[in-house]
Design an enzyme around this catalytic site. Structure first.
Site, PDB file in Angstrom:
ATOM      1  N   PHE A   1       0.622  -1.252  -0.123  1.00  0.00           N
ATOM      2  CA  PHE A   1      -0.053  -0.094   0.052  1.00  0.00           C
ATOM      3  C   PHE A   1       0.908   1.258   0.079  1.00  0.00           C
ATOM      4  O   PHE A   1       1.818   1.068   0.848  1.00  0.00           O
ATOM      5  CB  PHE A   1      -0.728  -0.031   1.245  1.00  0.00           C
ATOM      6  CG  PHE A   1      -2.086   1.269   1.322  1.00  0.00           C
ATOM      7  CD1 PHE A   1      -3.216   0.521   0.525  1.00  0.00           C
ATOM      8  CD2 PHE A   1      -1.881   2.448   1.612  1.00  0.00           C
ATOM      9  CE1 PHE A   1      -4.519   1.675   0.480  1.00  0.00           C
ATOM     10  CE2 PHE A   1      -2.943   3.007   1.696  1.00  0.00           C
ATOM     11  CZ  PHE A   1      -3.974   2.923   1.073  1.00  0.00           C
TER      12      PHE A   1
ATOM     13  N   ASP B   1       1.067  -4.469   9.123  1.00  0.00           N
ATOM     14  CA  ASP B   1      -0.184  -3.792   8.758  1.00  0.00           C
ATOM     15  C   ASP B   1      -1.306  -4.760   8.562  1.00  0.00           C
ATOM     16  O   ASP B   1      -1.407  -5.410   7.684  1.00  0.00           O
ATOM     17  CB  ASP B   1       0.096  -2.913   7.482  1.00  0.00           C
ATOM     18  CG  ASP B   1      -0.856  -1.844   7.289  1.00  0.00           C
ATOM     19  OD1 ASP B   1      -1.965  -2.003   7.688  1.00  0.00           O
ATOM     20  OD2 ASP B   1      -0.509  -0.701   6.637  1.00  0.00           O
TER      21      ASP B   1
ATOM     22  N   TYR C   1     -11.537   2.289   9.482  1.00  0.00           N
ATOM     23  CA  TYR C   1     -12.549   2.640   8.995  1.00  0.00           C
ATOM     24  C   TYR C   1     -12.799   1.564   7.774  1.00  0.00           C
ATOM     25  O   TYR C   1     -13.837   1.867   6.943  1.00  0.00           O
ATOM     26  CB  TYR C   1     -12.379   3.845   8.186  1.00  0.00           C
ATOM     27  CG  TYR C   1     -11.251   4.208   7.555  1.00  0.00           C
ATOM     28  CD1 TYR C   1     -10.900   3.744   6.061  1.00  0.00           C
ATOM     29  CD2 TYR C   1     -10.101   5.095   8.111  1.00  0.00           C
ATOM     30  CE1 TYR C   1      -9.750   3.957   5.639  1.00  0.00           C
ATOM     31  CE2 TYR C   1      -8.816   5.031   7.399  1.00  0.00           C
ATOM     32  CZ  TYR C   1      -8.728   4.570   6.071  1.00  0.00           C
ATOM     33  OH  TYR C   1      -7.555   4.874   5.610  1.00  0.00           O
ATOM     34  N   LYS C   2     -12.085   0.570   7.792  1.00  0.00           N
ATOM     35  CA  LYS C   2     -12.487  -0.437   6.883  1.00  0.00           C
ATOM     36  C   LYS C   2     -13.145  -1.438   7.290  1.00  0.00           C
ATOM     37  O   LYS C   2     -14.449  -1.368   7.623  1.00  0.00           O
ATOM     38  CB  LYS C   2     -11.066  -1.201   6.351  1.00  0.00           C
ATOM     39  CG  LYS C   2     -10.326   0.116   5.515  1.00  0.00           C
ATOM     40  CD  LYS C   2      -8.897  -0.440   4.950  1.00  0.00           C
ATOM     41  CE  LYS C   2      -8.317   1.021   4.301  1.00  0.00           C
ATOM     42  NZ  LYS C   2      -6.903   0.586   4.145  1.00  0.00           N
TER      43      LYS C   2
ATOM     44  N   ARG D   1     -12.308  -3.954  -8.079  1.00  0.00           N
ATOM     45  CA  ARG D   1     -11.965  -4.565  -6.512  1.00  0.00           C
ATOM     46  C   ARG D   1     -13.324  -4.804  -5.742  1.00  0.00           C
ATOM     47  O   ARG D   1     -14.274  -3.973  -5.850  1.00  0.00           O
ATOM     48  CB  ARG D   1     -10.926  -3.814  -5.663  1.00  0.00           C
ATOM     49  CG  ARG D   1     -10.262  -4.575  -4.579  1.00  0.00           C
ATOM     50  CD  ARG D   1      -9.466  -3.571  -3.886  1.00  0.00           C
ATOM     51  NE  ARG D   1      -9.955  -2.370  -3.279  1.00  0.00           N
ATOM     52  CZ  ARG D   1      -9.467  -1.561  -2.441  1.00  0.00           C
ATOM     53  NH1 ARG D   1      -8.324  -1.974  -1.690  1.00  0.00           N
ATOM     54  NH2 ARG D   1     -10.102  -0.633  -1.717  1.00  0.00           N
TER      55      ARG D   1
HETATM   56  C1  LIG Z   1      -6.209   1.606   4.146  1.00  0.00           C
HETATM   57  C2  LIG Z   1      -4.808   1.500   4.267  1.00  0.00           C
HETATM   58  C3  LIG Z   1      -4.067   2.251   4.844  1.00  0.00           C
HETATM   59  C4  LIG Z   1      -4.541   3.699   5.312  1.00  0.00           C
HETATM   60  O1  LIG Z   1      -3.783   4.607   5.928  1.00  0.00           O
HETATM   61  P1  LIG Z   1      -4.511   5.922   6.390  1.00  0.00           P
HETATM   62  O2  LIG Z   1      -3.353   6.724   7.200  1.00  0.00           O
HETATM   63  O3  LIG Z   1      -5.620   5.587   7.222  1.00  0.00           O
HETATM   64  O4  LIG Z   1      -4.760   6.916   5.259  1.00  0.00           O
HETATM   65  C5  LIG Z   1      -2.623   2.094   5.118  1.00  0.00           C
HETATM   66  N1  LIG Z   1      -1.965   0.817   4.888  1.00  0.00           N
HETATM   67  C6  LIG Z   1      -2.827  -0.035   4.292  1.00  0.00           C
HETATM   68  C7  LIG Z   1      -2.223  -1.324   3.701  1.00  0.00           C
HETATM   69  C8  LIG Z   1      -4.050   0.042   4.189  1.00  0.00           C
HETATM   70  O5  LIG Z   1      -4.932  -0.870   3.392  1.00  0.00           O
END
Ligand SMILES: *Cc1c(COP(=O)(O)O)cnc(C)c1O
Length: 413
Positions: free
Chosen positions: A127, A198, A223-224, A372
């Protein structure tokens, strides 16, 4: 393919023990929501709870609510609801900042625990924020620190005497490829490296047992699959054994052992609160706190078996009905290696997804060519999957996605 008929799906829904839990979510009528891995839907009760926090705790209670409504411990109270979902003790998890900021704090803390080593190791195509934050950290630290990336399949053999920390996303945000936390952590430890996991695309979607895996540090998104609302605070986990020694760079006053003594010198809290930085956004944290009730009494093993069944169904139907349109699978076929979303590829993925969204099937597009679909067993059923694929098939057969309105890009995809 007869086994995966609409009737078969209806029969599966009828006997699905998790079916009742869709009542815990307030999803607009006519929508098949397949983007809970980007923004979870609104759980029932959250609107009322947030309204209560605003009207009673903030308006009426004013500053007294830091004590009377226990705002001051809201990060820990919320983290206590996340801990069982990740196989942690409550005192090993707290709520703070965003995932990006927590990645920085966690990796910096790991480098500090492993001070002779200079390599931060991750994977290409992680990511983006994970890589950007590590690049920023290495540049900031200087002194020979560097970020290296190797494909996830080669990660354990790439760990050397110089690897301070390995940063990996358990479930890949595009492919959904899922890593074995215990096996990789063990291999890293054997070479003296620490691992930051992560868990953004896995928490609330797949069973996780950080303590059983002897994990070091982890971060994840609120938030996911945790459904905490747009920009909800993130969480951070530190194994109890590391807590007494761990130091993080963003040593703000909420990480202090006595923030309200207002003394000049920083003394970290002895426990997980040392990972905090500043004042928690109480409105956002309150939404997440209440949203986590959607997991009350839910066994993650049954969530996992339904997730496997639904993703298997999605993949079988997609292969049978969509491959003639050059739509291909970008997700592992082996369910043991797959998280809870499925990605497909097509060179016109963006427009196709816009056409799907217009028909009420909300997934998302990821550059350059991915469609997705987040498959969340708590509110999706077998017929939803069947219908989503049918609608996608209709869009491909009609070619409606070619219309200009589906080909204009917005800022957020
Ligand atoms: C969604 C996601 C993030 C999001 O990071 P934010 O700081 O909340 O914007 C980070 N790493 C991964 C792997 C994600 O899927």
């Amino acid at each position: 393919m007869t086994e995966f008929s609409q009737d078969w799906c209806a029969a599966q829904d009828a006997k699905d023990p998790l079916r009742v839990y869709r009542n815990r979510f307030d999803i607009p009528k006519g929508v098949i929501y397949m983007d809970g891995n980007s923004l979870g839907p609104l759980p029932v009760g959250v609107s009322e709870h947030v309204a209560k926090v605003v009207d009673q705790e903030w308006r009426d209670g004013l500053v007294k609510s830091w004590n009377e409504a226990d705002w001051v411990n809201l990060p820990e109270r919320t983290a206590a609801k996340i801990a069982p979902l990740i196989g942690a003790e409550a005192h090993e998890v707290t709520l703070a900042d965003s995932t990006s900021v927590n990645l920085f704090k966690a990796a910096a803390a790991a480098c500090k625990l492993n001070p002779k080593r200079r390599q931060i190791l991750s994977e290409p195509g992680n990511f983006p924020t994970d890589l950007y934050m590590m690049e920023g950290l290495a540049n900031f630290l200087g002194d020979g620190y560097k970020l290296d990336t190797v494909p996830r399949t080669d990660i354990t053999s790439a760990i050397t005497e110089d690897t301070a920390v390995v940063l990996l996303t358990q479930v890949h945000y595009i492919t959904a490829d899922m890593l074995n936390i215990a096996a990789i952590t063990k291999a890293a430890h054997a070479k003296g490296a620490l691992v930051v996991w992560d868990l953004s695309h896995s928490t609330g979607a797949v069973p996780i047992d950080l303590n059983a895996a002897d994990a070091d540090l982890a971060v994840g998104c609120g938030y996911k699959y945790l459904n905490g609302g747009p920009g909800a605070p993130a969480f951070i986990y530190v194994a109890a054994r590391h807590l007494p020694k761990i130091q993080q760079p963003l040593s703000g006053w909420f990480g202090h052992q006595a923030p309200f003594d207002f003394i000049d010198a920083y003394k970290p809290d002895p426990g997980i609160k040392r990972m905090l930085t500043g004042t928690t956004g109480i409105l956002g944290a309150s939404a997440l706190f209440k949203a986590l009730d959607a997991f009350d009494g839910i066994d993650m093993a049954s969530v996992r078996s339904k997730s496997v069944a639904l993703t298997d169904l999605f993949i079988s139907l997609a292969e049978a009905k969509l491959s003639k349109f050059d739509i291909e699978l970008a997700t592992p076929k082996n369910s043991a290696q797959r998280g809870s979303h499925v990605s497909l590829t097509h060179k016109n993925a963006y427009a196709i997804m816009q056409a799907l969204i217009e028909r009420g099937v909300i997934g998302d597009f990821r550059a350059p060519n991915y469609l997705r679909f987040g498959i969340t067993p708590l509110y999706l059923g077998y017929c939803d999957i069947f219908q989503a694929i049918e609608i996608l098939q209709e869009i491909m057969e009609s070619g409606i996605w070619r219309e200009a309105r589906f080909n204009e890009k917005s800022a957020v995809t």
